[in-house]
Design a protein around this motif. Structure first.
Motif, mmCIF file in Angstrom:
data_model
loop_
_atom_site.group_PDB
_atom_site.id
_atom_site.type_symbol
_atom_site.label_atom_id
_atom_site.label_comp_id
_atom_site.label_asym_id
_atom_site.label_seq_id
_atom_site.Cartn_x
_atom_site.Cartn_y
_atom_site.Cartn_z
ATOM 1 N N GLU A 15 0.816 -1.223 0.000
ATOM 2 C CA GLU A 15 0.000 0.000 0.000
ATOM 3 C C GLU A 15 0.847 1.268 0.000
ATOM 4 N N PHE A 18 1.798 2.194 -3.385
ATOM 5 C CA PHE A 18 0.678 2.806 -4.116
ATOM 6 C C PHE A 18 0.555 4.284 -3.738
ATOM 7 N N VAL A 22 0.915 7.455 -6.264
ATOM 8 C CA VAL A 22 -0.118 8.501 -6.404
ATOM 9 C C VAL A 22 0.506 9.878 -6.167
ATOM 10 N N GLN A 48 -8.684 9.733 -10.362
ATOM 11 C CA GLN A 48 -8.880 8.677 -9.362
ATOM 12 C C GLN A 48 -9.194 7.341 -10.028
ATOM 13 N N GLU A 49 -10.033 7.404 -11.072
ATOM 14 C CA GLU A 49 -10.357 6.177 -11.818
ATOM 15 C C GLU A 49 -9.083 5.589 -12.435
ATOM 16 N N PHE A 51 -5.976 5.848 -11.281
ATOM 17 C CA PHE A 51 -5.158 5.202 -10.251
ATOM 18 C C PHE A 51 -5.791 3.889 -9.762
ATOM 19 N N ILE A 52 -7.106 3.846 -9.727
ATOM 20 C CA ILE A 52 -7.774 2.594 -9.338
ATOM 21 C C ILE A 52 -7.465 1.511 -10.373
ATOM 22 N N PHE A 55 -3.969 0.299 -9.846
ATOM 23 C CA PHE A 55 -3.902 -0.594 -8.686
ATOM 24 C C PHE A 55 -4.405 -1.999 -9.040
ATOM 25 N N ARG A 56 -5.467 -2.046 -9.842
ATOM 26 C CA ARG A 56 -6.081 -3.333 -10.178
ATOM 27 C C ARG A 56 -5.312 -4.088 -11.262
ATOM 28 N N PHE B 62 -6.625 14.199 -2.028
ATOM 29 C CA PHE B 62 -6.767 13.328 -3.207
ATOM 30 C C PHE B 62 -6.569 11.847 -2.846
ATOM 31 N N TYR B 63 -5.479 11.562 -2.108
ATOM 32 C CA TYR B 63 -5.187 10.155 -1.790
ATOM 33 C C TYR B 63 -6.244 9.571 -0.846
ATOM 34 N N LEU B 66 -9.255 8.850 -2.798
ATOM 35 C CA LEU B 66 -8.967 7.718 -3.691
ATOM 36 C C LEU B 66 -9.050 6.387 -2.938
ATOM 37 N N LYS B 67 -8.468 6.387 -1.721
ATOM 38 C CA LYS B 67 -8.458 5.166 -0.912
ATOM 39 C C LYS B 67 -9.892 4.766 -0.535
ATOM 40 N N LYS B 69 -12.607 5.502 -2.134
ATOM 41 C CA LYS B 69 -13.279 5.044 -3.359
ATOM 42 C C LYS B 69 -12.896 3.598 -3.677
ATOM 43 N N LEU B 70 -11.600 3.326 -3.493
ATOM 44 C CA LEU B 70 -11.075 1.980 -3.764
ATOM 45 C C LEU B 70 -11.725 0.954 -2.838
ATOM 46 N N GLN B 73 -15.475 0.492 -3.728
ATOM 47 C CA GLN B 73 -15.654 -0.329 -4.933
ATOM 48 C C GLN B 73 -15.412 -1.795 -4.618
#
Lengths: 193, 145
Positions: A15, A18, A22, A48-49, A51-52, A55-56, B62-63, B66-67, B69-70, B73
């Motif tokens: 993490e 990551f 970012v 954000q999308e 970076f997601i 990550f995936r 931002f982070y 983002l976290k 949101k992650l 999801q």
């Protein structure tokens, strides 16, 4: 942490790696998206999308290209998808929503140094005019122009992101500038500002 | 240099991309033509917006966003994992059963009453002999009592 170390650690699900990724690339991705969509909130959402997705799907990254090239490509593709979806939604958007979004854009541009409101207003009108001119460019020209102007990328870097030859990038940028000049001249003649 | 030629080259002049000789020609024209100079100034100001927009302020949250949101999801994906099975299999099965039950009830309600039962009731009624009370006992006799 170097780029390679970040990728390796990220592939192991670290993490902290990551977070560092970012922090290192947030500005670059947001700026690229902003160049495409011209709205800071939307560009942050798209970033954000991106970076997601990173990550995936980091395990798919084979380091054949630079990490930044991969990120630029994702940012551009996501922004183009956003613009396409937004165009569809515009048909169903009420007039009030459209006015509200325009006002929000205006207030975003005009906030800041308000010592000279006239200058601020003129600048905001210029910004809207420029954004519209950029948005009306053909897609490839727009992408090349955005990467060149907002990110100061070289022809080689743009060609890597867009997966086209360097001469194509040169031609795209030349045409983009000519088109932009034409649109701005028409507006100048009509006294848009 | 004509004004029209200058209009085609102005953006490249402002970006410093013209050959030296042409740069000189454009400069000379701009110093002589007020209209073109005004357009050039306008263009310079408009293109200057790009420079101002280049570095948007970094969002400190931002982070964090983002976290969140992650994680959201991730949990949404877990929740909807069984949903396709529900939609594809269970839903049609339930609707089919309901339809069959509806048809069965409809048939039952719409079925005419059995004629055999009706005939039996009629026959039973006919067995009872008709008794005319007025014939066996006159009204006067009845009142006398």
């Amino acid at each position: 942490m170097t780029e390679v170390e970040i990728i390796q650690k990220l592939q192991r699900g670290n993490e902290q790696a990551f977070k560092e990724l970012v922090e290192n690339y947030q500005k670059m991705v947001v700026n690229t998206c902003f160049g495409m969509v011209h709205n800071i909130e939307d560009s942050e959402d798209i970033a954000q999308e991106v970076f997601i997705e990173v990550f995936r799907s980091i395990h798919k990254f084979r380091a054949e290209s630079k990490l930044s090239t991969w990120l630029y490509r994702m940012a551009v593709n996501r922004s183009l998808n956003f613009i396409r979806d937004n165009k569809k939604n515009k048909w169903f958007q009420s007039f009030e929503d459209a006015v509200q979004s325009k006002n929000a854009e205006l207030s975003r541009i005009t906030t800041g140094d308000s010592e000279n409101p006239e200058f601020e207003l003129e600048n905001s009108q210029r910004a809207i005019l420029l954004h519209e001119a950029i948005d009306n460019l053909p897609q490839n020209q727009k992408v090349a122009f955005t990467l060149s102007k907002y990110e100061d990328l070289s022809y080689q870097e743009i060609s890597a992101v867009m997966d086209v030859s360097v001469s194509s990038v040169e031609s795209l940028l030349h045409r983009a500038k000519k088109n932009l000049q034409k649109k701005l001249y028409v507006c100048y003649k009509k006294k848009c500002i | 240099m004509k004004c029209k030629t200058l209009h085609n080259k102005l953006i490249f002049f402002l970006e410093g991309e013209l050959p030296e000789k042409e740069m000189g020609l454009v400069k000379t024209h701009l110093s002589e033509c007020g209209t073109c100079a005004a357009f050039a100034e306008e263009m310079r100001k408009t293109l200057g917006i790009l420079e101002a927009e280049k570095s948007p302020a970094v969002n400190p949250f931002f982070y964090t966003r983002l976290k969140a949101k992650l994680e959201n999801q991730g949990s949404e994906q877990k929740q909807v994992f069984w949903k396709p099975a529900l939609v594809r299999v269970l839903q049609p099965a339930i609707f089919s059963i309901l339809l069959l039950v509806g048809i069965y009830i409809g048939i039952k309600i719409g079925q005419p009453a059995s004629t055999k039962q009706y005939t039996a009731t009629l026959m039973h009624n006919q067995d009872i002999p008709y008794l005319n009370e007025m014939a066996s006992e006159t009204i006067e006799t009845s009142l006398m009592e």
